[in-house]
Design an enzyme around this catalytic site. Structure first.
Site, PDB file in Angstrom:
ATOM      1  N   GLU A 137     -35.224  19.306  48.685  1.00 59.19           N
ATOM      2  CA  GLU A 137     -33.769  19.315  48.478  1.00 59.19           C
ATOM      3  C   GLU A 137     -33.095  18.125  48.592  1.00 59.19           C
ATOM      4  OE1 GLU A 137     -32.422  23.892  49.399  1.00 59.19           O
ATOM      5  OE2 GLU A 137     -33.122  22.686  51.387  1.00 59.19           O
ATOM      6  N   ASP A 193     -37.599  20.828  52.943  1.00 56.99           N
ATOM      7  CA  ASP A 193     -36.070  21.628  53.296  1.00 56.99           C
ATOM      8  C   ASP A 193     -35.124  20.474  53.652  1.00 56.99           C
ATOM      9  OD1 ASP A 193     -34.296  24.046  53.775  1.00 56.99           O
ATOM     10  OD2 ASP A 193     -34.408  22.982  55.603  1.00 56.99           O
TER      11      ASP A 193
END
Length: 942
Positions: A575, A538
């Site tokens: 990400e 993340d």
């Protein structure tokens, strides 16, 4: 300060005279050099802030320019009693004199701390950092650096303040100091320390890194909630700052915590925190206490765990990934026993007959390789005891499909219900307790392993979504673990010493040695002890690139013989967004889309996503269209789409973005753009950034929807003209998904998109409960469209657009539509798996074999034609040509290379139950391929 005290700091008598006049700010600078200056607000007397940066044992970065007659000191207090009254210091403290270093920070320090590069450098007067001092020091006896280190370590175990005085001795500035840099310097040896529970010959040892603590004790409990405890003293290792205790075998199964006496900048005093172990391997409910277990204990292994046979690993350039939430998977599945719904146990091999596991096995048979699980580590947003979880006290199904009542009722219990995405970690290396049959004890460990085993036996490898970039809490919050052990270290601090929150929560700082180590150690534990096959990071752009490379290197060292897993087969992606206080490399080289090129670590490709869906995830008007949602070819009349000419131009540019995406988003891939110019992927513009950024096709994770933002079905509900029939909505859903499935690189799909999943237009359903997040395996319950207006918190500004759509019964998918969508998805997966030309393993091979023969000035708006040269790598076909026809009308595309060739519709599509795709045809004389509207057709040539 006495001469004796200065000597203790490491100054020789010969140097005392040099510094006896106080600050050296007036010293002449070498020709051409200027004294560094900084910009910022006046420091003032703010002991609650930390505007000074203690970056190593001999240097402090000071946020204001030096003044000619001012002096500087670092002061420290063991009882945290420092104060300022009437411009004078108060309290019980000791002083380390500082001097201004000519020329500012060294080149090495600037490189390590780029955001501090222009700060004033203050050095302790015993520092030997300046080359100008070497000649002097070489002719005198230098006292042992041990004394200097002793002073520094003592200072770090109390309150630290840096002060600036004017020529009259008045305090003109006083602020706390940020200490991560000096901790990394002084305790560098801790990088090799073994932390957390370790077992040897049946006896446990516990180690906690707490270098700033004044004392640490181990507290043992018999059960999860008992007040009775036993306290054990811990021994401090001076070199590493680690506290350790070893115990007897009977400690096994006991709950424990650490009692840490430490200075807390958050409250400005010495505190005694009873805190769980950052390296916990098991916990009691709601993370209240750590549980001492041995992950190698056979009692924690489910049946067949040691002999588990995994599906063969699939590299990133060929992988298909299915993103799934643990609770979503079974919360609404009535074929799973009620007690197991929403838990790890719904994935057990014995659940093969359930609707969900049957569907996962079918997806694996079609070609899905990995299930990506949203966070399943210990997170803080859900009560773990089922008895304390609340459910909406409304008949949600009774309200109209466009009502505000559903979201209002869900909102009232959102903080206490059983649902959350889980992006709020408390302990990184413990399975989440709310997904276990019991959050106390070891059930969560065994049942997580059962889940991995069940998925592996269904033909799927397992990816964990990990969130090391922030924590649930910081400071003295009860759920703040890291910051109550080493206050001010594990989190990234802003200029004033406050914790950065650009990630939504307290940001961690993996650029600091021990936070980076925690990331690596945690990932390795999941890989070895839980046989996890991949990790999705993340907000990976908030990590240093070096941290991600360290993770990769640590995994690569794992071997089947020694560790039970082949670490080199474990996939990594994340990400790569570039934002916040670290944006643009402000503090370190980040792990962003562009910087990760060449590492083999994947990043999500938002370029293709936006080109297909249209607009972006933060548009005020959600109706902005793209290639896969009718831009120019089926306009929806939204003003933001522009004039007809503007729509045409934007559509052609979107097609260029998609073409680059179909190559694996390669930076150096050369092709003819819609403008007629030859360009590289990196030369195609994406909102001012290069569209192409990868060096290897496997570094692109290609997707058109994920858990974030509206589902693909909901995005198309906003963007397609409202009168678009359900048949054509299904076709556009399939066409959009085909751009992710039939391109090079990793194909990534949000669970349920293959069956038209809706969240009733909720763009951020992280806390929207089971109602808005329902994943229905039984099509009789529809696709969840029209479950009510989505939560006001993130969607109210979209309600005027959403209300008429949710009220339209024609937009609710029925069984026929859902089954058609699922069938088309399976066909696309089987096409992808049918030829190695869809999974090329190098940029050179992509350049040689992938082309867009009709791209250029005469390109057809709404149509992309991709030709794949399969000669020599595919035993059946010499080439494969894919025509993506997003327009509502039949289109013909003439491919010169196919003239005279034996061309036919791909066997998978030739056997499809879709009569429309079967209308696709090939003229072998001319090489013309004709494809019906809103259809992706795949042609093969012998």
């Amino acid at each position: 300060m006495s001469v004796a005290r200065l000597l203790t700091l490491g100054l020789t008598t010969a140097l005392l005279a040099t510094y006896s006049g106080g600050s050296t700010a007036n010293a002449a600078l070498p020709p051409g050099e200027v004294r560094p200056t900084t910009e910022g607000e006046p420091i003032g007397h703010d002991l609650g802030a930390a505007k000074a940066h203690w970056i190593d044992r001999g240097a402090i970065a000071w946020p204001s320019p030096p003044a000619d007659d001012h002096s500087y000191d670092l002061i420290h207090s063991a009882d945290a009693s420092i104060g300022v009254e009437n411009d004078r210091l108060t309290g019980d403290f000791r002083t380390i004199p500082l001097r201004v270093a000519d020329g500012g920070l060294t080149d090495k320090q600037r490189a390590k701390w780029p955001h501090l590069a222009n700060r004033t450098a203050l050095r302790s007067r015993g520092s030997m950092a300046d080359q100008s001092e070497v000649a002097v020091l070489s002719e005198v006896t230098v006292l042992s650096e041990v004394a200097v280190l002793s002073e520094v370590t003592e200072a770090l175990r109390g309150q630290v303040v840096v002060v600036e005085r004017d020529g009259d001795g008045r305090v003109v500035a006083a602020t706390g100091a940020q200490i991560p840099g000096v901790l990394d310097d002084v305790y560098a040896a801790a990088a090799d320390a073994t932390l957390g529970p370790v077992w040897e010959n049946g006896r446990p040892a516990l180690s906690l890194w707490a270098p700033t603590a004044r004392d640490v004790k181990l507290v043992l409990y018999e059960d999860p909630r008992s007040a009775e405890s036993h306290t054990v003293r811990m021994k401090r290792d001076a070199a590493t700052g680690t506290w350790s205790a070893q115990g007897p075998a009977r400690w096994k199964g006991k709950y424990y915590a650490f009692q840490v006496e430490v200075y807390s900048p958050a409250v400005g005093r010495i505190v005694t925190n009873t805190v769980t172990d950052p390296y916990s391997l098991a916990l009691s409910a709601d993370s209240e206490r750590s549980l001492l277990i041995d992950l190698a204990d056979p009692a924690l292994a489910p049946e067949g765990w040691d002999s588990l046979t995994k599906p063969a690993p699939t590299p990133m350039n060929a992988a298909s990934i299915y993103e799934l939430h643990v609770r979503d998977f079974s919360a609404s599945d009535t074929t799973v026993p009620e007690a197991d719904r929403g838990t790890y146990r719904a994935f057990r091999a014995s659940r093969d007959g359930s609707a969900g596991m049957t569907e996962l096995r079918g997806l694996a048979d079609d070609g899905v390789d990995y299930v990506h699980l949203l966070p399943a580590f210990d997170f803080g947003s859900v009560p773990e005891r089922r008895s304390e979880q609340k459910a909406p006290a409304c008949d949600l199904a009774s309200f109209p499909s466009d009502s505000t009542e559903q979201q209002a009722c869900v909102e009232r219990t959102a903080e206490d219900d059983a649902f959350n995405w889980g992006y709020d970690p408390v302990h990184y290396t413990v399975p989440e307790g709310s997904y276990a049959s019991s959050p106390d004890g070891t059930a969560r460990v065994t049942e997580f392993r059962e889940m991995v085993s069940g998925l592996n036996r269904a033909g799927l490898r397992v990816v964990m979504d990990v969130v090391y970039n922030h924590t649930y809490a910081a400071g003295q919050d009860d759920r703040s673990v890291l910051d109550r052990v080493v206050p001010g270290y594990y989190h990234r601090l802003l200029d004033d010493g406050s914790v950065a929150t650009s990630t939504c929560c307290p940001n961690t700082a993996p650029e600091h040695t021990m936070m980076g180590k925690l990331v690596v150690d945690s990932v390795v534990t999941w890989a070895r002890a839980y046989k996890v096959d991949g990790f999705r990071f993340d907000l990976m752009g908030h990590h240093p690139k070096s941290n991600m490379l360290a993770v990769r290197a640590a995994l690569d060292r794992l071997t089947p013989d020694r560790d039970g897993v082949d670490g080199s087969s474990i996939v990594l992606y994340g990400e790569g967004w570039d934002f916040g206080e670290v944006a643009g490399g402000a503090r370190f080289e980040q792990a962003t889309q562009i910087t990760m090129a060449g590492t083999g670590i994947g990043t999500f490709n938002d370029r293709l996503r936006d080109g297909v869906r249209g607009g972006g995830p933060f548009d005020a008007d959600p109706r902005l269209q793209g290639f896969g949602s009718g831009l120019f070819t089926a306009p929806n009349a939204a003003p933001g789409n522009g004039t007809e000419a503007q729509q045409r131009a934007r559509l052609l540019h979107d097609q260029d973005l998609i073409k680059v995406g179909l190559t694996g988003n390669l930076r150096d891939y050369r092709f003819t753009a819609s403008s007629g110019r030859e360009v590289t992927g990196g030369e195609v513009d994406y909102n001012g950034a290069p569209a192409g950024y990868t060096a290897h096709p496997g570094e692109a994770v290609t997707y058109v929807d994920a858990h974030d933002n509206e589902t693909l079905y909901d995005a198309l509900a906003y963007k397609l003209p409202q009168d678009t029939s359900m048949e054509h909505r299904v076709r556009m859903q399939s066409l959009a998904l085909s751009t992710a499935l039939l391109g090079q690189g990793t194909a990534f799909v949000h669970a349920g998109s293959e069956r038209l999943r809706s969240k009733s237009l909720d763009r951020n359903s992280y806390d929207s409960g089971d109602w808005f997040n329902r994943l229905n395996w039984d099509c009789e319950d529809g696709n969840n469209f029209g479950a009510g207006l989505p939560r006001a918190a993130d969607n109210q500004d979209k309600w005027p657009y959403a209300r008429p759509l949710l009220a339209d019964p024609d937009l609710r998918a029925d069984c026929a539509a859902i089954r058609k969508a699922r069938a088309r998805f399976g066909e696309l997966l089987r096409v992808r798996d049918s030829s190695p030309v869809f999974a090329l393993d190098s940029a050179e091979e992509v350049q040689r074999r992938v082309s867009f023969p009709l791209s250029g000035a005469r390109e057809t708006p709404g149509v992309i034609t991709m030709h794949l040269d399969a000669e020599g790598i595919d035993p059946r076909w010499s080439s494969i040509t894919v025509v993506f026809n997003a327009s509502p009308r039949s289109q013909s595309q003439t491919i010169a290379a196919l003239r005279g060739a034996e061309v036919a519709l791909h066997p998978v599509q030739a056997e499809s139950d879709d009569p429309v795709v079967k209308e696709s045809s090939a003229d072998t004389e001319t090489g013309a391929l004709t494809v019906p509207g809103r259809t992706v057709a795949v042609f093969v040539a012998d």
